[in-house]
Design a protein around this motif. Sequence first.
Motif, mmCIF file in Angstrom:
data_model
loop_
_atom_site.group_PDB
_atom_site.id
_atom_site.type_symbol
_atom_site.label_atom_id
_atom_site.label_comp_id
_atom_site.label_asym_id
_atom_site.label_seq_id
_atom_site.Cartn_x
_atom_site.Cartn_y
_atom_site.Cartn_z
ATOM 1 N N ASP A 146 52.789 120.717 72.822
ATOM 2 C CA ASP A 146 53.570 119.491 72.997
ATOM 3 C C ASP A 146 52.501 118.271 73.117
ATOM 4 N N ASN A 147 51.249 118.519 73.729
ATOM 5 C CA ASN A 147 50.391 117.310 73.902
ATOM 6 C C ASN A 147 49.179 117.376 72.716
ATOM 7 N N ASP A 148 49.443 118.229 71.705
ATOM 8 C CA ASP A 148 48.288 118.328 70.535
ATOM 9 C C ASP A 148 48.940 117.121 69.593
ATOM 10 N N VAL A 149 47.903 116.360 69.041
ATOM 11 C CA VAL A 149 48.016 115.404 68.107
ATOM 12 C C VAL A 149 47.562 115.627 66.818
ATOM 13 N N LEU A 150 48.596 115.554 65.604
ATOM 14 C CA LEU A 150 48.245 115.662 64.217
ATOM 15 C C LEU A 150 47.143 114.350 63.773
ATOM 16 N N LEU A 151 46.006 114.803 63.455
ATOM 17 C CA LEU A 151 45.184 113.740 62.939
ATOM 18 C C LEU A 151 45.511 113.557 61.472
ATOM 19 N N GLY A 152 45.572 114.319 61.012
ATOM 20 C CA GLY A 152 45.649 114.259 59.456
ATOM 21 C C GLY A 152 45.759 115.659 58.966
ATOM 22 N N GLU A 153 45.168 115.575 57.584
ATOM 23 C CA GLU A 153 45.242 116.938 56.792
ATOM 24 C C GLU A 153 43.798 117.060 55.984
ATOM 25 N N ILE A 154 43.293 118.053 55.901
ATOM 26 C CA ILE A 154 42.043 118.332 55.057
ATOM 27 C C ILE A 154 42.216 119.615 54.395
ATOM 28 N N GLY A 155 41.849 119.537 52.918
ATOM 29 C CA GLY A 155 42.132 120.751 52.071
ATOM 30 C C GLY A 155 43.803 121.287 51.975
ATOM 31 N N GLY A 156 44.478 120.411 52.402
ATOM 32 C CA GLY A 156 46.014 120.958 52.493
ATOM 33 C C GLY A 156 46.362 121.375 53.826
ATOM 34 N N ALA A 157 45.409 121.476 54.710
ATOM 35 C CA ALA A 157 45.706 122.333 55.967
ATOM 36 C C ALA A 157 45.852 121.107 57.126
ATOM 37 N N PRO A 158 46.967 121.078 57.821
ATOM 38 C CA PRO A 158 47.077 120.013 59.140
ATOM 39 C C PRO A 158 45.916 120.349 59.775
ATOM 40 N N PHE A 159 45.746 118.970 60.754
ATOM 41 C CA PHE A 159 44.238 119.084 61.816
ATOM 42 C C PHE A 159 44.901 118.624 62.924
ATOM 43 N N TYR A 160 45.061 119.375 63.954
ATOM 44 C CA TYR A 160 45.384 119.004 65.104
ATOM 45 C C TYR A 160 44.222 118.824 66.321
ATOM 46 N N ILE A 161 44.425 117.989 67.076
ATOM 47 C CA ILE A 161 43.531 117.814 68.320
ATOM 48 C C ILE A 161 44.020 117.805 69.708
ATOM 49 N N SER A 162 43.670 118.437 70.619
ATOM 50 C CA SER A 162 44.292 118.343 71.919
ATOM 51 C C SER A 162 44.195 116.873 72.415
ATOM 52 N N GLY A 163 45.566 116.754 73.011
ATOM 53 C CA GLY A 163 45.971 115.303 73.610
ATOM 54 C C GLY A 163 44.826 114.661 74.187
ATOM 55 N N LEU A 164 43.953 115.522 75.417
ATOM 56 C CA LEU A 164 42.888 115.025 76.063
ATOM 57 C C LEU A 164 41.815 114.860 75.188
ATOM 58 N N GLN A 165 41.389 115.440 74.073
ATOM 59 C CA GLN A 165 40.416 115.236 73.423
ATOM 60 C C GLN A 165 40.699 114.191 72.613
ATOM 61 N N TYR A 166 41.993 113.879 72.166
ATOM 62 C CA TYR A 166 42.341 112.521 71.406
ATOM 63 C C TYR A 166 42.245 111.555 72.174
ATOM 64 N N GLU A 167 42.422 111.293 73.630
ATOM 65 C CA GLU A 167 42.319 110.398 74.270
ATOM 66 C C GLU A 167 40.656 109.891 74.589
ATOM 67 N N ALA A 168 39.843 110.742 74.372
ATOM 68 C CA ALA A 168 38.262 110.619 74.473
ATOM 69 C C ALA A 168 38.136 110.217 73.188
ATOM 70 N N TRP A 169 38.595 110.614 71.879
ATOM 71 C CA TRP A 169 37.954 110.421 70.592
ATOM 72 C C TRP A 169 38.875 109.586 69.844
ATOM 73 N N LYS A 170 39.904 108.886 70.416
ATOM 74 C CA LYS A 170 40.711 108.227 69.490
ATOM 75 C C LYS A 170 40.237 107.144 68.640
ATOM 76 N N HIS A 171 39.190 106.693 68.982
ATOM 77 C CA HIS A 171 38.253 105.454 68.130
ATOM 78 C C HIS A 171 37.257 106.213 67.275
ATOM 79 N N THR A 172 37.415 107.397 67.185
ATOM 80 C CA THR A 172 36.502 108.204 66.186
ATOM 81 C C THR A 172 37.157 108.934 65.162
ATOM 82 N N GLN A 173 36.362 108.477 64.096
ATOM 83 C CA GLN A 173 36.657 109.529 62.626
ATOM 84 C C GLN A 173 35.923 110.807 62.560
ATOM 85 N N LEU A 174 36.739 111.946 62.628
ATOM 86 C CA LEU A 174 36.113 113.168 62.613
ATOM 87 C C LEU A 174 35.669 113.659 60.984
ATOM 88 N N ILE A 175 34.645 114.003 60.712
ATOM 89 C CA ILE A 175 34.341 114.635 59.638
ATOM 90 C C ILE A 175 33.812 116.131 59.578
#
Length: 118
Positions: free
Chosen positions: A59-88
């Motif tokens: 319930d706390n996971d965040v959908l950041l987007g999609e890569i190669g046709g696959a959804p990419f999730y991040i844990s809610g706590l990690q999202y709070e720490a990285w919400k101003h960061t683009q993951l490559i």
Amino acid sequence: MPDHPVKSMEPQVSATPAALELIAEIRRDHPTILFHQSGGCCDGSSPMCYPTDDFIIGDNDVLLGEIGGAPFYISGLQYEAWKHTQLIIDVVPGRGGMFSLDNGREKRFLTRSTVCAA
């Protein structure tokens, strides 16, 4: 599956050509996959790749987007720490996480990052 909207105009997750090649290779064996970046002690900077049916999105996971046709999730706590960061998502030599689908392919996914523009 939870779906928290991302407010940035820049994609919060993208993949290098090498990562897209590895995703395509994995999808030949496992057509429906997803990624999860938990930030736990065992994962470090390696996103984990799972068959969609083998991983329960929390319930706390965040959908950041999609890569190669696959959804990419991040844990809610990690999202709070990285919400101003683009993951490559990139690929480097080595072994993937024990339960990740990149394991045993002698290359693994690695998360790099850059700060998103305001």
